[in-house]
Motif scaffolding. Structure first.
Motif: not given
Length: 268
Positions: A136-141, A181-191
């Protein structure tokens, strides 16, 4: 076991289905998918088992784009999906975040809950866990990081959460494929960014008032959701805690039998 998909209120929804009889709805958590229940569903003798996949997770990661995928909102999506399938009442089974979803759904729609099984579920103030808070803290980056950066953390989380090494390896491959398949970093940050403890705190006072058949099953060595929370759930729901000694967090994968047995007790 059949894989099914349909569009509900403009949201593509996916689930796994098996059996006939009393509807039993299974809800997974993070970082898993509907396949979390793959070893439980074949062991359930009584009931129409439906393992629903939350929008924004698993193969349904794209369905979470530009949508609220908080735990509270997932309870609304679950309600709409049940309406779509003309299911008026169901036994609810939740693990991790899915446990929070079914608590909220039952609190908001007590007449639609025929029973509830919680296994190593979030609740009260037990979450988000430190590793999720870090995301959560690092989500934007983090959204701009290559997926390979997330893989070691994903593997470490799942290995810490399993007491069966073979099943842990199976689980890593099965659930990571959706992130790959769907983008791990982006998906985990969104979740992670969608998670807020207020969602379960809002229904704490209603849990003792639910008055529905319940079972609480807990891996007693879980380092993510401590067994003390399982004991609290059991007290509030008027049942006894079934401890899995040595069991860790991902009980539906490591210990499917006691969960299936609990479902049969509520549907038999």
């Amino acid at each position: 076991m059949q894989e099914k998909t349909d569009v509900v209120d403009e949201i593509p929804m996916r689930w796994l289905e098996r059996g006939e009889g009393t509807p039993v709805v299974f809800v997974h958590g993070i970082p898993t998918s509907a396949e979390l229940w793959r070893h439980v569903l074949p062991r359930v003798r009584n009931g129409r088992c439906l393992a629903w996949e939350m929008p924004g997770y698993g193969a349904s990661i794209p369905a979470g784009n530009d949508r609220d995928i908080s735990v509270a909102r997932q309870a609304d999506y679950l309600s709409a999906w049940l309406d779509h399938l003309d299911i008026e009442r169901a036994v609810l089974v939740g693990h991790d975040l899915g446990g929070g979803v079914v608590q909220i759904f039952a609190a908001q729609h007590p007449d639609r809950a025929a029973g509830m099984v919680l296994t190593n579920a979030i609740g009260y103030d037990s979450w988000p866990i430190p590793s999720v808070q870090a995301i959560q803290r690092t989500a934007p980056a983090l959204r701009w990081f290559p997926d390979v950066v997330m893989y070691p953390q994903f593997v470490a989380m799942l290995r810490r959460g399993h007491d069966n090494a073979r099943i842990a390896g199976e689980s890593i491959g099965l659930h990571w494929r959706h992130y790959a398949t769907h983008g791990a970093a982006r998906s985990m940050a969104r979740q992670a960014s969608a998670l807020a403890v207020q969602d379960t705190l809002a229904v704490v006072d209603r849990l003792p008032q639910l008055d529905l058949p319940s079972r609480v099953i807990w891996g007693a060595s879980d380092v993510f959701q401590k067994v003390e929370y399982g004991e609290r759930f059991a007290r509030d729901l008027g049942t006894t805690l079934q401890r899995i000694e040595g069991g860790r967090h991902f009980t539906p994968e490591d210990h499917p039998e006691p969960i299936a047995t609990a479902v049969d007790e509520l549907t038999g």
